[in-house]
Write a protein that holds these residues in place. Structure first.
Motif, mmCIF file in Angstrom:
data_model
loop_
_atom_site.group_PDB
_atom_site.id
_atom_site.type_symbol
_atom_site.label_atom_id
_atom_site.label_comp_id
_atom_site.label_asym_id
_atom_site.label_seq_id
_atom_site.Cartn_x
_atom_site.Cartn_y
_atom_site.Cartn_z
ATOM 1 N N SER A 121 -3.357 1.324 -3.503
ATOM 2 C CA SER A 121 -2.337 2.381 -3.555
ATOM 3 C C SER A 121 -2.765 3.522 -4.477
ATOM 4 O O SER A 121 -3.398 3.307 -5.524
ATOM 5 C CB SER A 121 -1.008 1.814 -4.066
ATOM 6 N N CYS A 122 -2.374 4.740 -4.088
ATOM 7 C CA CYS A 122 -2.626 5.907 -4.947
ATOM 8 C C CYS A 122 -1.311 6.546 -5.392
ATOM 9 O O CYS A 122 -1.300 7.684 -5.859
ATOM 10 C CB CYS A 122 -3.517 6.914 -4.234
ATOM 11 N N ASP A 123 -0.198 5.806 -5.263
ATOM 12 C CA ASP A 123 1.082 6.287 -5.769
ATOM 13 C C ASP A 123 1.382 5.607 -7.108
ATOM 14 O O ASP A 123 0.460 5.236 -7.831
ATOM 15 C CB ASP A 123 2.201 6.060 -4.741
ATOM 16 N N TYR A 128 0.855 -1.184 0.000
ATOM 17 C CA TYR A 128 0.000 0.000 0.000
ATOM 18 C C TYR A 128 0.890 1.233 0.000
ATOM 19 O O TYR A 128 1.600 1.501 0.962
ATOM 20 C CB TYR A 128 -0.925 0.002 1.223
ATOM 21 N N ASN A 129 0.908 1.935 -1.131
ATOM 22 C CA ASN A 129 1.709 3.162 -1.286
ATOM 23 C C ASN A 129 3.178 2.945 -0.927
ATOM 24 O O ASN A 129 3.787 3.742 -0.220
ATOM 25 C CB ASN A 129 1.120 4.303 -0.436
ATOM 26 N N ALA A 145 -9.533 -2.470 -3.607
ATOM 27 C CA ALA A 145 -9.795 -1.297 -2.783
ATOM 28 C C ALA A 145 -9.105 -1.473 -1.441
ATOM 29 O O ALA A 145 -8.904 -2.601 -0.975
ATOM 30 C CB ALA A 145 -11.300 -1.115 -2.598
ATOM 31 N N ASN A 146 -8.720 -0.377 -0.809
ATOM 32 C CA ASN A 146 -7.988 -0.433 0.445
ATOM 33 C C ASN A 146 -8.834 -1.062 1.550
ATOM 34 O O ASN A 146 -9.861 -0.532 1.941
ATOM 35 C CB ASN A 146 -7.548 0.972 0.860
#
Length: 285
Positions: free
Chosen positions: A42-44, A12-13, A67-68
């Motif tokens: 993750s949004c990176d 995660y990120n 999804a997280n």
């Protein structure tokens, strides 16, 4: 040809750490593994980075995005997708020794035909602490209750499970809870199966500031169903009266601060222990 191991990485990120792990995997002397990544929302740049790894076509890489939900949800998702004989979680901020898979294959050969043994272990070593390598790599025994041994550096155990056995023991999934202690599942497996314990040092890494080890008690409070379930099941172990009392205090504290129903607070474990805690609290007032 069917691979023997799934090296599973929940992430995660962590695009800033994945390259180090990838380098250690692509340089393995033995490539008898699949690298399975479950990206927990993750949004990176994680997805694009993994795609560049895949384009190099050096090792087999499978990537799943969800999804997280939390690491234990990611592990469950990875287990459901795994078809290799062994499943081993290596976190995104860790990396493997260059001979790790080769050593793991030797260990796997020792237990694969033994239905009573569900896993083998090796040491994850904190990479910024020196240690005497000559003291490690030769000891092993089959057990579960006696899985710890003395080491001279900060370290922890990595478990490599037979996949079919781990697939009998998924992590409990509570809606809205993103953390569940690994010990809950490991303990369940250990009550039914033994483990080949070794002192081989095959994994390395540092404890990052954004890791789960930070603010651990806050995590327990934010994820009370998983936390209380883990505490309940620990009472099945061989414990001293003092250990039981301390566990009960932790149980009552988490149950009370997370506003659990009265019945769950009082009767989730031995009510006489809870009564003793309340009496002690009253005496101190």
């Amino acid at each position: 040809m069917q691979k023997l191991f799934t090296i599973f990485t929940p992430t995660y990120n962590r695009a800033h750490t994945l390259s180090r792990l990838y380098e250690s995997l692509k340089n393995q002397t033995n490539k008898n593994f699949i690298w399975l990544i479950v990206d927990d929302g993750s949004c990176d740049d994680t997805k694009s980075l993994v795609q560049t790894f895949q384009l190099e076509n050096i090792i087999e890489i499978n990537y799943i995005f969800q999804a997280n939900k939390g690491k234990h949800f990611a592990v469950n998702a990875g287990l459901r997708q795994t078809e290799t004989d062994f499943f081993c979680v290596i976190d995104s901020d860790d990396y493997l020794a260059i001979n790790a898979i080769a050593e793991m294959e030797l260990l796997a050969d020792k237990i694969i035909a033994n239905d009573n043994v569900g896993a083998f272990t090796f040491i994850h070593y904190q990479s910024n602490v020196a240690y005497d390598q000559s003291k490690y790599g030769s000891r092993e025994w089959i057990d579960f209750e006696r899985i710890n041994y003395e080491w001279e550096f900060p370290g922890e155990m990595v478990f490599c499970f037979k996949t079919k056995i781990h697939q009998q023991f998924y992590f409990p999934e509570f809606e809205g809870e993103k953390f569940c202690q690994e010990s809950l599942v490991f303990r369940r497996i250990g009550r039914k199966y033994k483990v080949l314990v070794t002192d081989k040092v095959l994994a390395f890494g540092d404890y990052l500031e954004d890791g789960l080890s930070k603010n651990f008690y806050k995590l327990l409070l934010k994820n009370p169903n998983s936390s209380l379930l883990n505490l309940q099941e620990r009472f099945q172990d061989k414990l001293s009266d003092e250990e039981k009392f301390n566990l009960a205090k932790t149980y009552w504290d988490i149950a009370s601060k997370s506003n659990q129903p009265f019945m769950k607070r009082f009767f989730g474990i031995n009510p006489f222990l809870i009564l003793r805690i309340l009496i002690n609290k009253h005496k101190k007032q």
